[in-house]
Design a protein around this motif. Sequence first.
Motif, mmCIF file in Angstrom:
data_model
loop_
_atom_site.group_PDB
_atom_site.id
_atom_site.type_symbol
_atom_site.label_atom_id
_atom_site.label_comp_id
_atom_site.label_asym_id
_atom_site.label_seq_id
_atom_site.Cartn_x
_atom_site.Cartn_y
_atom_site.Cartn_z
ATOM 1 N N PRO A 32 0.827 -1.212 0.000
ATOM 2 C CA PRO A 32 0.000 0.000 0.000
ATOM 3 C C PRO A 32 0.856 1.255 0.000
ATOM 4 O O PRO A 32 2.010 1.218 0.414
ATOM 5 N N SER A 33 0.286 2.357 -0.456
ATOM 6 C CA SER A 33 1.002 3.631 -0.366
ATOM 7 C C SER A 33 0.493 4.444 0.820
ATOM 8 O O SER A 33 1.180 5.334 1.308
ATOM 9 N N SER A 34 -0.713 4.121 1.294
ATOM 10 C CA SER A 34 -1.271 4.842 2.445
ATOM 11 C C SER A 34 -1.838 3.846 3.453
ATOM 12 O O SER A 34 -2.425 2.829 3.078
ATOM 13 N N ILE A 35 -1.634 4.158 4.723
ATOM 14 C CA ILE A 35 -2.085 3.287 5.813
ATOM 15 C C ILE A 35 -2.838 4.125 6.839
ATOM 16 O O ILE A 35 -2.353 5.161 7.278
ATOM 17 N N ALA A 36 -4.031 3.661 7.219
ATOM 18 C CA ALA A 36 -4.794 4.287 8.298
ATOM 19 C C ALA A 36 -4.532 3.503 9.575
ATOM 20 O O ALA A 36 -4.638 2.278 9.588
ATOM 21 N N VAL A 37 -4.171 4.202 10.645
ATOM 22 C CA VAL A 37 -3.975 3.539 11.933
ATOM 23 C C VAL A 37 -5.344 3.381 12.586
ATOM 24 O O VAL A 37 -6.065 4.363 12.773
ATOM 25 N N TRP A 38 -5.720 2.122 12.888
ATOM 26 C CA TRP A 38 -7.011 1.842 13.501
ATOM 27 C C TRP A 38 -7.056 2.519 14.868
ATOM 28 O O TRP A 38 -6.126 2.396 15.658
ATOM 29 N N PRO A 39 -8.139 3.256 15.162
ATOM 30 C CA PRO A 39 -8.135 4.099 16.362
ATOM 31 C C PRO A 39 -8.321 3.376 17.692
ATOM 32 O O PRO A 39 -8.179 3.982 18.744
ATOM 33 N N PHE A 40 -8.648 2.095 17.646
ATOM 34 C CA PHE A 40 -8.836 1.350 18.892
ATOM 35 C C PHE A 40 -8.004 0.090 18.851
ATOM 36 O O PHE A 40 -7.905 -0.562 17.817
ATOM 37 N N VAL A 41 -7.428 -0.272 20.002
ATOM 38 C CA VAL A 41 -6.668 -1.514 20.079
ATOM 39 C C VAL A 41 -7.646 -2.672 20.261
ATOM 40 O O VAL A 41 -8.747 -2.496 20.786
ATOM 41 N N VAL A 61 5.304 6.287 9.259
ATOM 42 C CA VAL A 61 5.803 7.343 8.362
ATOM 43 C C VAL A 61 7.275 7.102 8.037
ATOM 44 O O VAL A 61 7.713 7.287 6.899
ATOM 45 N N ALA A 62 8.046 6.665 9.032
ATOM 46 C CA ALA A 62 9.476 6.420 8.831
ATOM 47 C C ALA A 62 9.736 5.315 7.809
ATOM 48 O O ALA A 62 10.832 5.230 7.258
ATOM 49 N N ARG A 63 8.728 4.482 7.525
ATOM 50 C CA ARG A 63 8.868 3.427 6.520
ATOM 51 C C ARG A 63 8.445 3.908 5.133
ATOM 52 O O ARG A 63 8.445 3.151 4.183
ATOM 53 N N GLY A 64 8.044 5.195 5.024
ATOM 54 C CA GLY A 64 7.750 5.779 3.725
ATOM 55 C C GLY A 64 6.288 5.824 3.336
ATOM 56 O O GLY A 64 5.960 6.207 2.215
ATOM 57 N N TYR A 65 5.400 5.449 4.241
ATOM 58 C CA TYR A 65 3.975 5.436 3.931
ATOM 59 C C TYR A 65 3.311 6.764 4.269
ATOM 60 O O TYR A 65 3.735 7.454 5.193
ATOM 61 N N ARG A 66 2.248 7.076 3.536
ATOM 62 C CA ARG A 66 1.378 8.188 3.923
ATOM 63 C C ARG A 66 0.466 7.612 5.004
ATOM 64 O O ARG A 66 -0.106 6.537 4.833
ATOM 65 N N VAL A 67 0.358 8.310 6.121
ATOM 66 C CA VAL A 67 -0.365 7.765 7.271
ATOM 67 C C VAL A 67 -1.558 8.636 7.631
ATOM 68 O O VAL A 67 -1.459 9.866 7.648
ATOM 69 N N ILE A 68 -2.664 7.973 7.937
ATOM 70 C CA ILE A 68 -3.834 8.649 8.482
ATOM 71 C C ILE A 68 -3.832 8.321 9.971
ATOM 72 O O ILE A 68 -3.935 7.152 10.367
ATOM 73 N N ALA A 69 -3.667 9.344 10.790
ATOM 74 C CA ALA A 69 -3.543 9.170 12.244
ATOM 75 C C ALA A 69 -4.816 8.574 12.832
ATOM 76 O O ALA A 69 -5.905 8.712 12.259
ATOM 77 N N PRO A 70 -4.712 7.920 13.998
ATOM 78 C CA PRO A 70 -5.885 7.261 14.579
ATOM 79 C C PRO A 70 -7.060 8.203 14.839
ATOM 80 O O PRO A 70 -8.212 7.831 14.607
ATOM 81 N N GLY A 71 -6.789 9.425 15.281
ATOM 82 C CA GLY A 71 -7.878 10.370 15.535
ATOM 83 C C GLY A 71 -8.624 10.740 14.265
ATOM 84 O O GLY A 71 -9.857 10.865 14.252
ATOM 85 N N VAL A 72 -7.888 10.894 13.168
ATOM 86 C CA VAL A 72 -8.503 11.215 11.875
ATOM 87 C C VAL A 72 -9.293 10.009 11.367
ATOM 88 O O VAL A 72 -10.415 10.149 10.859
ATOM 89 N N THR A 73 -8.729 8.808 11.506
ATOM 90 C CA THR A 73 -9.439 7.596 11.088
ATOM 91 C C THR A 73 -10.750 7.457 11.853
ATOM 92 O O THR A 73 -11.793 7.150 11.267
ATOM 93 N N GLU A 74 -10.706 7.696 13.150
ATOM 94 C CA GLU A 74 -11.926 7.611 13.970
ATOM 95 C C GLU A 74 -12.970 8.606 13.481
ATOM 96 O O GLU A 74 -14.151 8.276 13.344
#
Length: 199
Positions: A32-41, A61-74
């Motif tokens: 993938p080029s973008s990853i959303a962090v799931w907001p709940f464990v 992000v350090a691995r080169g992916y565009r990231v959607i932070a957990p708060g934004v994903t929620e």
Amino acid sequence: MKGLRGWVAGMAALFAACRTPVEPEPIAGPVPSSIAVWPFVLGAPGADGNLVLSGLAPAVVARGYRVIAPGVTEQLLLDRGLDAGGPVVPAKDAIAADAVLQVVVREFTARGKAPLQEARWDLQWRLVVPGSGAVAWQWSHRGGWRHDPGDVGDPHRALDAEPELVPIGGRGRPPFRDVQELLANLHRSAMDHLPRCSR
């Protein structure tokens, strides 16, 4: 002379082993080029999601992916009237990402706040395909850590900085000032096993 050569060869092998890079685990399917962090464990009930997810987004992000932070994903899930608390991952267009990164907590306990005294964990990181819920990549780690009272470390080091180097024959574990720093280190170590994004 043979003994000295053997010792030198052994030390060279030890240094080479210390510098060996981590070999990433392959992703099933396209990277993938973008990853959303799931907001709940997931997993252990009562786990503090905000705490457990500390430092995860920067590690991705350090691995080169565009990231959607957990708060934004929620917020994306809530705006679409979707359940943000469950393990079911909605379709790609609902979260605006190619994959979802979930953290499963099988065990996480910590004692002491500042400084952290000890911790135990059994965690799993998994990359899930939106819509299908198929697991495309995963990594698990189980371990423990105990504070060394003789070493306080650098109190001004950034929480997302690389752990301090441990000299040969020196202390066997890095110092962690608090739970967030420990978790950020665990996330960074886990993400070393995620292939880099080459976008």
